[in-house]
Design a protein around this motif. Structure first.
Motif, mmCIF file in Angstrom:
data_model
loop_
_atom_site.group_PDB
_atom_site.id
_atom_site.type_symbol
_atom_site.label_atom_id
_atom_site.label_comp_id
_atom_site.label_asym_id
_atom_site.label_seq_id
_atom_site.Cartn_x
_atom_site.Cartn_y
_atom_site.Cartn_z
ATOM 1 N N UNK A 1 -6.867 2.985 -7.170
ATOM 2 C CA UNK A 1 -6.902 4.180 -6.320
ATOM 3 C C UNK A 1 -8.121 4.088 -5.412
ATOM 4 N N UNK A 2 -7.884 4.261 -4.123
ATOM 5 C CA UNK A 2 -8.948 4.263 -3.139
ATOM 6 C C UNK A 2 -8.872 5.586 -2.405
ATOM 7 N N UNK A 3 -9.925 6.378 -2.505
ATOM 8 C CA UNK A 3 -9.957 7.675 -1.819
ATOM 9 C C UNK A 3 -10.666 7.516 -0.485
ATOM 10 N N UNK B 1 -3.175 18.701 -8.027
ATOM 11 C CA UNK B 1 -2.208 17.649 -8.323
ATOM 12 C C UNK B 1 -2.829 16.256 -8.388
ATOM 13 N N UNK B 2 -4.020 16.106 -7.845
ATOM 14 C CA UNK B 2 -4.628 14.775 -7.765
ATOM 15 C C UNK B 2 -4.848 14.127 -9.132
ATOM 16 N N UNK B 3 -5.340 14.853 -10.145
ATOM 17 C CA UNK B 3 -5.520 14.217 -11.461
ATOM 18 C C UNK B 3 -4.218 13.654 -12.039
ATOM 19 N N UNK B 4 -3.104 14.285 -11.738
ATOM 20 C CA UNK B 4 -1.815 13.787 -12.218
ATOM 21 C C UNK B 4 -1.530 12.421 -11.599
ATOM 22 N N UNK B 5 -1.755 12.303 -10.291
ATOM 23 C CA UNK B 5 -1.550 11.023 -9.617
ATOM 24 C C UNK B 5 -2.523 9.963 -10.130
ATOM 25 N N UNK B 6 -3.767 10.377 -10.388
ATOM 26 C CA UNK B 6 -4.754 9.437 -10.895
ATOM 27 C C UNK B 6 -4.336 8.872 -12.246
ATOM 28 N N UNK B 7 -3.933 9.739 -13.163
ATOM 29 C CA UNK B 7 -3.560 9.261 -14.494
ATOM 30 C C UNK B 7 -2.305 8.400 -14.444
ATOM 31 N N UNK B 8 -1.347 8.759 -13.608
ATOM 32 C CA UNK B 8 -0.138 7.959 -13.459
ATOM 33 C C UNK B 8 -0.472 6.570 -12.908
ATOM 34 N N UNK C 1 0.843 -1.188 0.000
ATOM 35 C CA UNK C 1 0.000 0.000 0.000
ATOM 36 C C UNK C 1 0.877 1.236 0.000
ATOM 37 N N UNK C 2 0.419 2.243 -0.713
ATOM 38 C CA UNK C 2 1.090 3.539 -0.738
ATOM 39 C C UNK C 2 0.056 4.575 -0.368
ATOM 40 N N UNK C 3 0.352 5.379 0.621
ATOM 41 C CA UNK C 3 -0.596 6.390 1.091
ATOM 42 C C UNK C 3 -0.008 7.763 0.830
ATOM 43 N N UNK C 4 -0.756 8.592 0.136
ATOM 44 C CA UNK C 4 -0.362 9.980 -0.105
ATOM 45 C C UNK C 4 -1.266 10.864 0.730
#
Length: 68
Positions: free
Chosen positions: A27-29, A12-19, A2-5
């Motif tokens: 992705x779990x919000x 910046x969130x859309x960048x992380x989503x697309x990556x 698991x990686x938690x940001x």
């Protein structure tokens, strides 16, 4: 694994989503609400009451007796 940001800015969130999507990650919000809203309401009301003179003063001895 698991990686938690934390504290990711909305811009910046859309960048992380697309990556994550391009790498095949899930992705779990989770939007944390650290305090119960009713508890917060009670605390704020208590602070307001004290400012308006609706509180009482106690000595440490009176407080100790109350807790027995």
């Amino acid at each position: 694994m698991d990686l938690i940001l934390k504290n990711v800015k909305k811009k910046d969130f859309p960048v992380f989503q697309s990556l994550a999507k391009s790498l095949g990650f899930e992705i779990v919000e989770e939007n944390e609400k650290p305090y119960n809203p009713e508890f917060v309401k009670e605390i704020l009301q208590g602070q307001k009451d004290i400012k308006e003179g609706r509180g009482i003063k106690m000595t440490m001895e009176e407080l100790r007796d109350l807790c027995k």
